[in-house]
Motif scaffolding. Structure first.
Motif, PDB file in Angstrom:
ATOM      1  N   TRP A   1       0.835  -1.201   0.000  1.00  0.00           N
ATOM      2  CA  TRP A   1       0.000   0.000   0.000  1.00  0.00           C
ATOM      3  C   TRP A   1       0.865   1.246   0.000  1.00  0.00           C
TER       4      TRP A   1
ATOM      5  N   ILE B   1       0.504   5.193   1.116  1.00  0.00           N
ATOM      6  CA  ILE B   1      -0.368   6.029   1.942  1.00  0.00           C
ATOM      7  C   ILE B   1       0.203   7.437   2.012  1.00  0.00           C
TER       8      ILE B   1
ATOM      9  N   ALA C   1      -5.154   5.902   0.548  1.00  0.00           N
ATOM     10  CA  ALA C   1      -4.314   4.722   0.349  1.00  0.00           C
ATOM     11  C   ALA C   1      -4.624   4.147  -1.026  1.00  0.00           C
TER      12      ALA C   1
ATOM     13  N   LYS D   1      -4.019   6.657  12.665  1.00  0.00           N
ATOM     14  CA  LYS D   1      -4.475   5.357  13.183  1.00  0.00           C
ATOM     15  C   LYS D   1      -5.932   5.107  12.815  1.00  0.00           C
TER      16      LYS D   1
ATOM     17  N   LEU E   1      -5.985   4.194   9.048  1.00  0.00           N
ATOM     18  CA  LEU E   1      -5.501   2.834   8.789  1.00  0.00           C
ATOM     19  C   LEU E   1      -6.471   1.791   9.334  1.00  0.00           C
TER      20      LEU E   1
ATOM     21  N   LYS F   1      -4.731  -8.215   3.998  1.00  0.00           N
ATOM     22  CA  LYS F   1      -4.000  -7.118   4.639  1.00  0.00           C
ATOM     23  C   LYS F   1      -2.646  -6.948   3.963  1.00  0.00           C
TER      24      LYS F   1
ATOM     25  N   ILE G   1       3.658  -1.276   3.903  1.00  0.00           N
ATOM     26  CA  ILE G   1       2.991   0.015   3.868  1.00  0.00           C
ATOM     27  C   ILE G   1       4.065   1.063   3.610  1.00  0.00           C
TER      28      ILE G   1
ATOM     29  N   THR H   1       5.042   4.991   3.157  1.00  0.00           N
ATOM     30  CA  THR H   1       4.584   6.332   3.515  1.00  0.00           C
ATOM     31  C   THR H   1       5.708   7.326   3.257  1.00  0.00           C
TER      32      THR H   1
ATOM     33  N   TYR I   1       2.678   8.142  10.898  1.00  0.00           N
ATOM     34  CA  TYR I   1       2.346   6.825  10.349  1.00  0.00           C
ATOM     35  C   TYR I   1       3.046   5.704  11.117  1.00  0.00           C
TER      36      TYR I   1
ATOM     37  N   ILE J   1       1.020   2.710  12.871  1.00  0.00           N
ATOM     38  CA  ILE J   1       1.260   1.321  12.459  1.00  0.00           C
ATOM     39  C   ILE J   1       1.677   0.472  13.656  1.00  0.00           C
TER      40      ILE J   1
ATOM     41  N   HIS K   1       7.035  -1.360   7.347  1.00  0.00           N
ATOM     42  CA  HIS K   1       6.735   0.052   7.128  1.00  0.00           C
ATOM     43  C   HIS K   1       7.960   0.681   6.476  1.00  0.00           C
TER      44      HIS K   1
END
Length: 179
Positions: free
Chosen positions: A19, A21, A38, A60, A63, A75, A79, A81, A87, A91, A106
């Protein structure tokens, strides 16, 4: 209400394990609000969230909303960012609460978010003529319509269309809205 049924179309078929974001600023009542978005690796819309604040709590909530209703295999594994610290906090909290698997990576690498930055540009073209919104409620409703129509334009509901092209989109909308 009916748009939630269309939302199901874009969350499932365009599943992406990675993803992107980010958030953009929009004017609501003359003040800046934050539109969290996203998208998947291929540019498919996953979810969005409109907030008056830009902090870890808002990240939060966004997400959590994006993850809500997803099965474990749906899922994300990664992720991506920008460098915003909010973030990372969000996360980590979602991992602690068990809403996000501990294996999720992340990554804060700016160039990986080029996909969502390009998608923001297309959305801003739709929002710009509006010149701001009068309330958060109307902003959310309008942006929800923009996001659904953009998801259809990206072909995220092709799996559920009985015909190809614009007529397939028209029929899908007719079924969803009962027209």
């Amino acid at each position: 209400m009916i748009l939630w049924a269309v939302r199901w179309y874009w969350k499932r078929p365009g599943f992406s394990s990675s993803w992107r974001i980010d958030e953009i600023y929009i004017k609501v009542k003359g003040k800046w609000a934050y539109l969290y978005r996203a998208v998947g690796k291929g540019g498919d819309t996953i979810d969005f969230f409109l907030s008056q604040t830009r902090n870890a709590k808002a990240a939060k909530r966004f997400l959590g909303k994006a993850l809500n209703g997803l099965r474990e295999w749906e899922k994300p594994e990664t992720i991506n960012t920008d460098k915003a610290p909010t973030y990372g906090i969000a996360i980590n909290e979602l991992k602690k609460n068990g809403k996000l698997p501990d294996t999720v990576k992340h990554r804060q690498v700016k160039y990986l978010n080029n996909v969502i930055e390009a998608d923001h540009g297309k959305l801003k073209q739709l929002i710009k003529p509006v010149r701001g919104f009068k309330s958060l409620k109307t902003a959310y409703a309008t942006i929800k319509g923009f996001e659904v129509m953009r998801a259809l334009k990206k072909g995220q509901a092709e799996l559920f269309q009985f015909q190809e092209g614009i007529m397939g989109e028209v029929r899908l909308i007719e079924r969803q809205f009962g027209v």
